[in-house]
Design a protein around this motif. Structure first.
Motif, mmCIF file in Angstrom:
data_model
loop_
_atom_site.group_PDB
_atom_site.id
_atom_site.type_symbol
_atom_site.label_atom_id
_atom_site.label_comp_id
_atom_site.label_asym_id
_atom_site.label_seq_id
_atom_site.Cartn_x
_atom_site.Cartn_y
_atom_site.Cartn_z
ATOM 1 N N ARG A 1 0.855 -1.191 0.000
ATOM 2 C CA ARG A 1 0.000 0.000 0.000
ATOM 3 C C ARG A 1 0.883 1.230 0.000
ATOM 4 N NH1 ARG A 1 -4.214 -0.790 4.711
ATOM 5 N NH2 ARG A 1 -2.417 -1.928 5.312
ATOM 6 N N LYS A 2 0.535 2.213 -0.764
ATOM 7 C CA LYS A 2 1.390 3.397 -0.843
ATOM 8 C C LYS A 2 0.602 4.543 -1.453
ATOM 9 C CE LYS A 2 4.054 1.296 -3.868
ATOM 10 N NZ LYS A 2 3.197 0.265 -4.438
ATOM 11 N N LYS A 3 1.215 5.734 -1.414
ATOM 12 C CA LYS A 3 0.669 6.846 -2.173
ATOM 13 C C LYS A 3 0.726 6.466 -3.647
ATOM 14 C CE LYS A 3 2.098 10.445 1.101
ATOM 15 N NZ LYS A 3 2.939 11.635 1.301
ATOM 16 N N GLY A 4 -0.212 6.964 -4.407
ATOM 17 C CA GLY A 4 -0.255 6.577 -5.811
ATOM 18 C C GLY A 4 -0.876 5.213 -6.004
ATOM 19 N N TYR A 5 -1.724 4.810 -5.047
ATOM 20 C CA TYR A 5 -2.357 3.496 -5.135
ATOM 21 C C TYR A 5 -3.114 3.333 -6.445
ATOM 22 C CZ TYR A 5 -5.903 -0.093 -4.519
ATOM 23 O OH TYR A 5 -6.711 -1.171 -4.730
ATOM 24 N N MET A 6 -3.728 4.403 -6.934
ATOM 25 C CA MET A 6 -4.526 4.312 -8.155
ATOM 26 C C MET A 6 -3.699 3.755 -9.311
ATOM 27 S SD MET A 6 -6.541 7.394 -10.112
ATOM 28 C CE MET A 6 -7.472 7.115 -11.619
ATOM 29 N N PHE A 7 -2.428 4.142 -9.376
ATOM 30 C CA PHE A 7 -1.590 3.743 -10.504
ATOM 31 C C PHE A 7 -1.070 2.315 -10.342
ATOM 32 C CE2 PHE A 7 -0.960 8.311 -9.510
ATOM 33 C CZ PHE A 7 -1.802 8.802 -10.496
ATOM 34 N N SER A 8 -0.646 1.954 -9.127
ATOM 35 C CA SER A 8 -0.212 0.574 -8.917
ATOM 36 C C SER A 8 -1.404 -0.379 -9.049
ATOM 37 C CB SER A 8 0.470 0.409 -7.553
ATOM 38 O OG SER A 8 -0.399 0.750 -6.496
ATOM 39 N N HIS A 9 -2.585 0.073 -8.617
ATOM 40 C CA HIS A 9 -3.793 -0.740 -8.779
ATOM 41 C C HIS A 9 -4.069 -0.983 -10.261
ATOM 42 C CE1 HIS A 9 -7.890 -2.223 -8.369
ATOM 43 N NE2 HIS A 9 -8.314 -1.247 -9.154
ATOM 44 N N ALA A 10 -3.877 0.045 -11.085
ATOM 45 C CA ALA A 10 -4.110 -0.092 -12.527
ATOM 46 C C ALA A 10 -3.167 -1.134 -13.122
ATOM 47 C CB ALA A 10 -3.919 1.258 -13.219
ATOM 48 N N VAL A 11 -1.889 -1.088 -12.726
ATOM 49 C CA VAL A 11 -0.908 -2.040 -13.258
ATOM 50 C C VAL A 11 -1.201 -3.448 -12.767
ATOM 51 C CG1 VAL A 11 1.538 -2.690 -13.238
ATOM 52 C CG2 VAL A 11 0.879 -0.298 -13.572
ATOM 53 N N ASN A 12 -1.493 -3.598 -11.471
ATOM 54 C CA ASN A 12 -1.814 -4.918 -10.936
ATOM 55 C C ASN A 12 -3.035 -5.523 -11.621
ATOM 56 O OD1 ASN A 12 0.290 -4.743 -9.114
ATOM 57 N ND2 ASN A 12 -0.994 -4.146 -7.387
ATOM 58 N N THR A 13 -4.065 -4.694 -11.817
ATOM 59 C CA THR A 13 -5.284 -5.172 -12.467
ATOM 60 C C THR A 13 -4.992 -5.585 -13.903
ATOM 61 O OG1 THR A 13 -6.629 -3.715 -11.063
ATOM 62 C CG2 THR A 13 -7.669 -4.572 -13.054
ATOM 63 N N CYS A 14 -4.114 -4.850 -14.549
ATOM 64 C CA CYS A 14 -3.705 -5.188 -15.919
ATOM 65 C C CYS A 14 -3.033 -6.558 -15.954
ATOM 66 C CB CYS A 14 -2.772 -4.106 -16.457
ATOM 67 S SG CYS A 14 -2.111 -4.440 -18.105
ATOM 68 N N ILE A 15 -2.091 -6.785 -15.046
ATOM 69 C CA ILE A 15 -1.363 -8.060 -14.999
ATOM 70 C C ILE A 15 -2.333 -9.228 -14.801
ATOM 71 C CG2 ILE A 15 0.272 -9.426 -13.629
ATOM 72 C CD1 ILE A 15 1.603 -6.632 -12.984
ATOM 73 N N LEU A 16 -3.212 -9.082 -13.825
ATOM 74 C CA LEU A 16 -4.167 -10.145 -13.518
ATOM 75 C C LEU A 16 -5.132 -10.381 -14.681
ATOM 76 C CD1 LEU A 16 -4.857 -9.015 -9.858
ATOM 77 C CD2 LEU A 16 -3.795 -11.192 -10.501
ATOM 78 N N SER A 17 -5.531 -9.313 -15.333
ATOM 79 C CA SER A 17 -6.452 -9.442 -16.472
ATOM 80 C C SER A 17 -5.779 -10.150 -17.638
ATOM 81 C CB SER A 17 -6.951 -8.059 -16.909
ATOM 82 O OG SER A 17 -7.693 -7.436 -15.879
ATOM 83 N N ILE A 18 -4.537 -9.772 -17.928
ATOM 84 C CA ILE A 18 -3.812 -10.408 -19.028
ATOM 85 C C ILE A 18 -3.635 -11.901 -18.760
ATOM 86 C CG2 ILE A 18 -1.579 -10.560 -20.197
ATOM 87 C CD1 ILE A 18 -1.362 -7.495 -19.821
ATOM 88 N N MET A 19 -3.279 -12.254 -17.532
ATOM 89 C CA MET A 19 -3.124 -13.659 -17.188
ATOM 90 C C MET A 19 -4.414 -14.428 -17.456
ATOM 91 S SD MET A 19 -0.098 -14.477 -16.264
ATOM 92 C CE MET A 19 -0.599 -16.112 -15.754
ATOM 93 N N THR A 20 -5.532 -13.819 -17.126
ATOM 94 C CA THR A 20 -6.824 -14.472 -17.344
ATOM 95 C C THR A 20 -7.129 -14.581 -18.834
ATOM 96 O OG1 THR A 20 -7.566 -13.492 -15.262
ATOM 97 C CG2 THR A 20 -9.249 -14.463 -16.669
ATOM 98 N N GLY A 21 -6.830 -13.514 -19.570
ATOM 99 C CA GLY A 21 -7.038 -13.547 -21.018
ATOM 100 C C GLY A 21 -6.209 -14.627 -21.689
ATOM 101 N N ILE A 22 -4.963 -14.788 -21.246
ATOM 102 C CA ILE A 22 -4.105 -15.856 -21.777
ATOM 103 C C ILE A 22 -4.734 -17.215 -21.499
ATOM 104 C CG2 ILE A 22 -1.883 -17.030 -21.499
ATOM 105 C CD1 ILE A 22 -0.653 -14.223 -20.993
ATOM 106 N N ALA A 23 -5.224 -17.408 -20.265
ATOM 107 C CA ALA A 23 -5.858 -18.680 -19.890
ATOM 108 C C ALA A 23 -7.107 -18.950 -20.725
ATOM 109 C CB ALA A 23 -6.212 -18.673 -18.403
ATOM 110 N N MET A 24 -7.761 -17.878 -21.185
ATOM 111 C CA MET A 24 -8.980 -18.024 -21.981
ATOM 112 C C MET A 24 -8.689 -18.160 -23.472
ATOM 113 S SD MET A 24 -11.481 -15.365 -19.956
ATOM 114 C CE MET A 24 -12.894 -15.692 -21.040
ATOM 115 N N GLY A 25 -7.402 -18.157 -23.841
ATOM 116 C CA GLY A 25 -7.032 -18.366 -25.238
ATOM 117 C C GLY A 25 -7.125 -17.139 -26.112
ATOM 118 N N TYR A 26 -7.063 -15.950 -25.527
ATOM 119 C CA TYR A 26 -7.145 -14.721 -26.308
ATOM 120 C C TYR A 26 -5.959 -14.603 -27.269
ATOM 121 C CZ TYR A 26 -10.983 -12.448 -23.738
ATOM 122 O OH TYR A 26 -12.207 -12.100 -23.215
#
Length: 357
Positions: A105-130
């Motif tokens: 947790r840190k200042k600038g949470y909005m930006f680290s949250h965006a990157v983390n969400t991106c990573i997790l989303s991409i992993m899921t997309g890969i698993a779904m065969g995108y």
């Protein structure tokens, strides 16, 4: 010692907080410390998964969102190229997913949250065969999914949904409209990305917002991002809420499958979540303690563990690595970094608040 052979800390030095912070800034995420007779000291060295690349990604997200906030034209090429690089690396080394996440947790949470969400989303997309185009769109949408929050009034921006007045909550729930308004100005953002950002708070049973969409009427990208968004907030925690242990977070998603989230996508997501992240401390049923060295995503409950303490809590005098797949009589009974105050009550509160916010 760093990857180029530079000595970072000499043998025998007493570890102090400033040394730990120094190593952390160098991109090291784990450190094994042994008695003098243990010659091998291992750390996860800075590589693609180190802090340099996390900071670069967070910086790109910050710059893009800042330019949106001041009304400047936004060139998303840097963000898009970083998303493409994440996709390439995640496709090659999916087992290292948890090392990519910045869960402090840190200042600038909005930006680290965006990157983390991106990573997790991409992993899921890969698993779904995108395919590559789909992954690029999904990753960009995940980075930008909360961009509308830059238009919040000061009080709403400072607070969290649980502390807002009724009127402020209504403003909070308008941020998907703000995102749509902002992103429409950039003609390089596709309709698929717009829909994903606009709909990521919709829920499978129609209880979400802003339109109350239900089931497959919700963009599939938005369905993925909504799961990644909730999971990320669970494991990172908020100033007013404890972080949720990884296996509790996975259980919360499973509980929500079929009601709030598409159950097929939850299953794909959970397939790629390391229940025991690399570098974390666990205790075995024989009372030995150790650190997770590796996780096979097909056998997530049976990682490789480096033993650091014997049954009587004393440091052992030799290196012992146990592959729990090959030693079925041993299994993990405790995740030692869970706060003692964390309980099923906290998990239930997290379930209600994060999914409905």
């Amino acid at each position: 010692m760093s990857a180029d052979g530079t000595v970072l800390l000499h043998e025998g030095i007493v570890m102090k907080e400033r040394y730990i912070e120094y190593l952390r800034n160098k991109g090291f995420t784990s450190l094994f410390v042994g008695e003098p007779q243990i010659q091998e000291i291992i750390a996860l060295e800075e590589d693609f998964y180190g802090s340099k690349y996390k900071k670069e990604a967070i910086g790109a997200a910050r710059d893009a969102i800042h330019h949106f906030s001041v009304g400047k034209g936004v060139n998303l090429n840097k963000v898009k190229s970083l998303v493409s690089e994440w996709i390439n690396q995640l496709g090659e080394k999916p087992e290292n997913m948890m090392n990519l996440l910045d869960i402090r947790r840190k200042k600038g949470y909005m930006f680290s949250h965006a990157v983390n969400t991106c990573i997790l989303s991409i992993m899921t997309g890969i698993a779904m065969g995108y395919d590559a185009k789909q992954l690029d769109e999904l990753g960009l949408a995940a980075i930008l999914h909360d961009v509308g929050k830059i238009k919040f009034s000061k009080n709403v921006a400072r607070q969290f949904p649980g502390y807002l007045t009724r009127r402020e909550k209504e403003e909070y729930k308008r941020h998907p409209f703000y995102s749509l308004e902002i992103l429409r100005r950039n003609n390089t953002v596709s309709v698929n990305v717009l829909n994903a950002c606009f709909q990521h708070h919709e829920r499978w049973n129609g209880s979400g917002y802003p339109m109350g969409l239900k089931g497959d009427s919700i963009s599939e990208y938005a369905q993925i991002i909504s799961i990644a968004d909730v999971y990320e907030r669970l494991i990172v925690g908020m100033p007013h809420r404890l972080p949720t242990p990884v296996y509790y977070a996975a259980a919360i998603l499973s509980k929500a499958a079929g009601e709030y989230f598409n159950p097929v996508i939850v299953d794909k997501f959970n397939q790629n979540v390391a229940i025991y992240p690399i570098g974390k401390t666990v205790r075995l049923n024989n009372q030995q303690s150790g650190v997770i060295l590796g996780v096979d995503l097909k056998n997530k409950t049976t990682p490789v563990v480096r033993i650091t303490s014997s049954q009587d809590e004393q440091d052992i005098d030799r290196i012992v690595e146990l592959d729990l797949i090959k030693t079925p009589e041993l299994f993990i009974v405790d995740f030692e970094e869970i706060p003692p105050s964390y309980s099923q009550v906290h998990a239930d509160q997290a379930y209600i608040s994060h999914i409905k916010e």
